[in-house]
Design a protein around this motif. Sequence first.
Motif, PDB file in Angstrom:
ATOM      1  N   ILE A 162       3.938   2.180  -5.598  1.00 51.82           N
ATOM      2  CA  ILE A 162       3.701   3.160  -4.535  1.00 51.82           C
ATOM      3  C   ILE A 162       4.748   2.621  -3.518  1.00 51.82           C
ATOM      4  O   ILE A 162       4.788   1.361  -3.085  1.00 51.82           O
ATOM      5  N   VAL A 163       5.758   3.538  -2.754  1.00 52.26           N
ATOM      6  CA  VAL A 163       6.840   3.188  -1.846  1.00 52.26           C
ATOM      7  C   VAL A 163       6.462   3.745  -0.583  1.00 52.26           C
ATOM      8  O   VAL A 163       6.015   5.011  -0.487  1.00 52.26           O
ATOM      9  N   LEU A 164       6.191   2.976   0.443  1.00 57.80           N
ATOM     10  CA  LEU A 164       5.771   3.202   1.851  1.00 57.80           C
ATOM     11  C   LEU A 164       7.010   3.155   2.631  1.00 57.80           C
ATOM     12  O   LEU A 164       7.829   2.027   2.716  1.00 57.80           O
ATOM     13  N   PRO A 165       6.855   3.556   3.962  1.00 57.95           N
ATOM     14  CA  PRO A 165       7.733   3.357   4.938  1.00 57.95           C
ATOM     15  C   PRO A 165       7.408   1.983   5.580  1.00 57.95           C
ATOM     16  O   PRO A 165       6.512   1.724   5.319  1.00 57.95           O
ATOM     17  N   PRO A 166       8.590   1.146   6.001  1.00 59.24           N
ATOM     18  CA  PRO A 166       8.071  -0.172   6.775  1.00 59.24           C
ATOM     19  C   PRO A 166       7.777   0.207   7.886  1.00 59.24           C
ATOM     20  O   PRO A 166       8.058   1.006   8.634  1.00 59.24           O
ATOM     21  N   ASN A 167       6.900  -1.054   8.204  1.00 61.23           N
ATOM     22  CA  ASN A 167       6.498  -1.123   9.495  1.00 61.23           C
ATOM     23  C   ASN A 167       5.377   0.152  10.073  1.00 61.23           C
ATOM     24  O   ASN A 167       5.311   0.359  11.095  1.00 61.23           O
ATOM     25  N   ASP A 168       4.805   0.899   8.976  1.00 63.05           N
ATOM     26  CA  ASP A 168       4.023   1.837   9.229  1.00 63.05           C
ATOM     27  C   ASP A 168       2.538   1.405   8.972  1.00 63.05           C
ATOM     28  O   ASP A 168       2.229   1.527   7.794  1.00 63.05           O
ATOM     29  N   VAL A 169       1.927   1.078  10.203  1.00 62.31           N
ATOM     30  CA  VAL A 169       0.677   0.803   9.718  1.00 62.31           C
ATOM     31  C   VAL A 169      -0.196   1.702   9.275  1.00 62.31           C
ATOM     32  O   VAL A 169      -1.160   1.433   8.337  1.00 62.31           O
ATOM     33  N   THR A 170      -0.029   2.981   9.972  1.00 65.33           N
ATOM     34  CA  THR A 170      -1.136   3.884   9.310  1.00 65.33           C
ATOM     35  C   THR A 170      -0.868   4.433   7.910  1.00 65.33           C
ATOM     36  O   THR A 170      -1.705   4.788   7.223  1.00 65.33           O
ATOM     37  N   ALA A 171       0.425   4.550   7.607  1.00 63.88           N
ATOM     38  CA  ALA A 171       0.683   4.928   6.086  1.00 63.88           C
ATOM     39  C   ALA A 171       0.092   3.627   5.093  1.00 63.88           C
ATOM     40  O   ALA A 171      -0.286   4.008   4.112  1.00 63.88           O
ATOM     41  N   PHE A 172       0.358   2.251   5.752  1.00 58.57           N
ATOM     42  CA  PHE A 172      -0.260   1.367   4.679  1.00 58.57           C
ATOM     43  C   PHE A 172      -1.960   1.542   4.578  1.00 58.57           C
ATOM     44  O   PHE A 172      -2.353   1.530   3.729  1.00 58.57           O
ATOM     45  N   GLU A 173      -2.558   1.929   5.715  1.00 56.78           N
ATOM     46  CA  GLU A 173      -3.739   1.534   5.723  1.00 56.78           C
ATOM     47  C   GLU A 173      -4.428   2.797   5.009  1.00 56.78           C
ATOM     48  O   GLU A 173      -5.270   2.796   4.270  1.00 56.78           O
ATOM     49  N   THR A 174      -3.759   4.086   4.975  1.00 56.67           N
ATOM     50  CA  THR A 174      -4.048   5.195   4.253  1.00 56.67           C
ATOM     51  C   THR A 174      -3.992   4.742   2.614  1.00 56.67           C
ATOM     52  O   THR A 174      -4.862   5.398   1.991  1.00 56.67           O
ATOM     53  N   ALA A 175      -2.920   4.151   2.380  1.00 52.44           N
ATOM     54  CA  ALA A 175      -2.504   3.801   1.113  1.00 52.44           C
ATOM     55  C   ALA A 175      -3.673   2.969   0.429  1.00 52.44           C
ATOM     56  O   ALA A 175      -4.155   3.224  -0.643  1.00 52.44           O
ATOM     57  N   MET A 176      -4.000   2.025   1.285  1.00 44.63           N
ATOM     58  CA  MET A 176      -4.983   1.070   0.742  1.00 44.63           C
ATOM     59  C   MET A 176      -6.460   1.578   0.585  1.00 44.63           C
ATOM     60  O   MET A 176      -7.194   1.243  -0.254  1.00 44.63           O
ATOM     61  N   ARG A 177      -6.505   2.660   1.596  1.00 48.40           N
ATOM     62  CA  ARG A 177      -7.939   3.297   1.745  1.00 48.40           C
ATOM     63  C   ARG A 177      -8.205   4.071   0.235  1.00 48.40           C
ATOM     64  O   ARG A 177      -8.997   4.316  -0.293  1.00 48.40           O
TER      65      ARG A 177
END
Length: 390
Positions: A162-177
């Motif tokens: 899964i490739v996410l935008p850097p320094n994007d806390v919200t995107a990472f939280e969503t992906a982990m959820r």
Amino acid sequence: MTTVDPLYTRAVEVLPGGNTRSTVFVAPHPPYAVRGSGAVVVDSTGHEVIDCNNNYTALIHGHAHPEILEAAATAASSGTAFGLPTHYEVDMAELLRHRTGVPQWRFCNSGTEAVMMLVRAARAHTGRDLIIRFSGSYHGTYDGVVSQGASGVPAAVADSFIVLPPNDVTAFETAMREHGDRVAAVLIDLMPNRAGLVPSTQEFVDTLRTLSTAHGALLAVDEIITFRLGFGGLHQRYGITPDLVSLGKIIGGGYPIGAIGGSPDVLSSFSPLANGTVAWGGTFSANPVTMAAGATALRLFDTERIEDLNSAGDQLRIELSAAGLTVNGSGSLLRLVVEDTTALWWELYRHGVLVGTNGLLSLSTAMNDEQIESIRHAVLRAHSALDTRV
């Protein structure tokens, strides 16, 4: 430099594009190096340049450092490689443990191999397949970590990342959820060169550490380029303890190298003593020449040298920024942000400075104050020349 190099004429007949590394190509074709000494490289036309590329950050002490060469020659005189382990890999692992606090290590021959090994370790340890990484970061040429949609990469491999935008806390939280219980590792370069040497934010890194732990995933930090920025790597500035670390570049002393570090628990999959499930060879992994050269390079790169080199890089960045240039990075790594990197590369090369084809400047301990000042002047002249063309 407009004359066609006879070496290039020969090269294109036997090498696709005339060389082996995509990262060193600059149109219409790059010059060919013939020798290097300290901070200076001479190409096949006799043109001399101050090396601010340093084999893409690997040559922390420049070219042909006498103590490193002596260590490599001494090791080679007793044999360059064996079908047995040697004390050299033990010495190197102990040295890395001392610098990083990471207790156990395994060696390979490149940064790409190190990331491959790191991913395998994470999957074997967790029993999960999914890896999260961040767009713009370069982790080598392994299928799973190249750019999305890259030619020759099977969809099944790409789908396991899964490739996410850097320094994007919200995107990472969503992906982990959504996927956290399937994630083996979160792979991050804390200041990725390909993405412009923009440092990760503290909030972002803290979130990676917290949520990785909460979901039983490993936090893997790629320090292949950034290890030079601190005695134990850039991650120590952020106050985090990674579960896995990949190293390369400067730890080889100018020879091919890759390494991963982790706890005995995480790396137990490689251990035959623990009935490890991962068999990972490598004919030249941990060879004595590389281990001896690398250990010598690291011992020479002590805290004082690190601080001095970082200070020189920060000062250069301040001066170039004050002159109106956009310069990213930290310490001894700088990135010139321009629209036409090819034009910039050639302007700098004509003015006697070799940089990365993407505008990367990498300082070495071989540089003196006069050479760093020459680099500053060359960058300013090149920037002025490019502005005049617009």
